[in-house]
Design a protein around this motif. Structure first.
Motif, short mmCIF file in Angstrom:
data_model
loop_
_atom_site.label_atom_id
_atom_site.label_comp_id
_atom_site.label_asym_id
_atom_site.label_seq_id
_atom_site.Cartn_x
_atom_site.Cartn_y
_atom_site.Cartn_z
N UNK A 14 56.17 44.19 44.43
CA UNK A 14 57.61 44.34 44.28
C UNK A 14 57.94 45.38 43.22
N UNK A 15 57.22 45.36 42.12
CA UNK A 15 57.44 46.34 41.05
C UNK A 15 57.17 47.75 41.56
N UNK A 16 56.08 47.94 42.30
CA UNK A 16 55.76 49.25 42.85
C UNK A 16 56.81 49.72 43.84
N UNK A 17 57.31 48.82 44.66
CA UNK A 17 58.39 49.18 45.61
C UNK A 17 59.63 49.64 44.86
N UNK A 18 59.99 48.92 43.82
CA UNK A 18 61.18 49.29 43.04
C UNK A 18 61.00 50.65 42.38
#
Length: 71
Positions: A14-18
């Motif tokens: 999720x962090x990488x997507x953001x």
């Protein structure tokens, strides 16, 4: 995979997507023509896909068009 590992993996993804979305939004603002050119090169009907990537592309395209219009 343990529950803790699954949660950690999900949060990391999720962090990488953001972070990726943020970089793409910056690109849409700094080089809107590139975003518009990319979207125009997509196959017909791309906008009717129902997934998060399509939503992101629509948002980036709208951002890019707004930046071009404001110049």
């Amino acid at each position: 995979m343990t529950h803790q590992q699954a949660v950690w993996t999900f949060l990391t993804d999720l962090k990488h997507r953001r972070e990726t979305a943020k970089r793409l939004e910056e690109l849409a603002k700094s080089n809107p023509e590139a975003v518009v050119t990319f979207v125009e090169a997509l196959p017909d009907g791309w906008q009717f896909q129902e997934d998060s990537e399509t939503d992101l592309l629509k948002r980036l395209h709208a951002m890019a068009l707004t930046c071009i219009a404001e110049r």
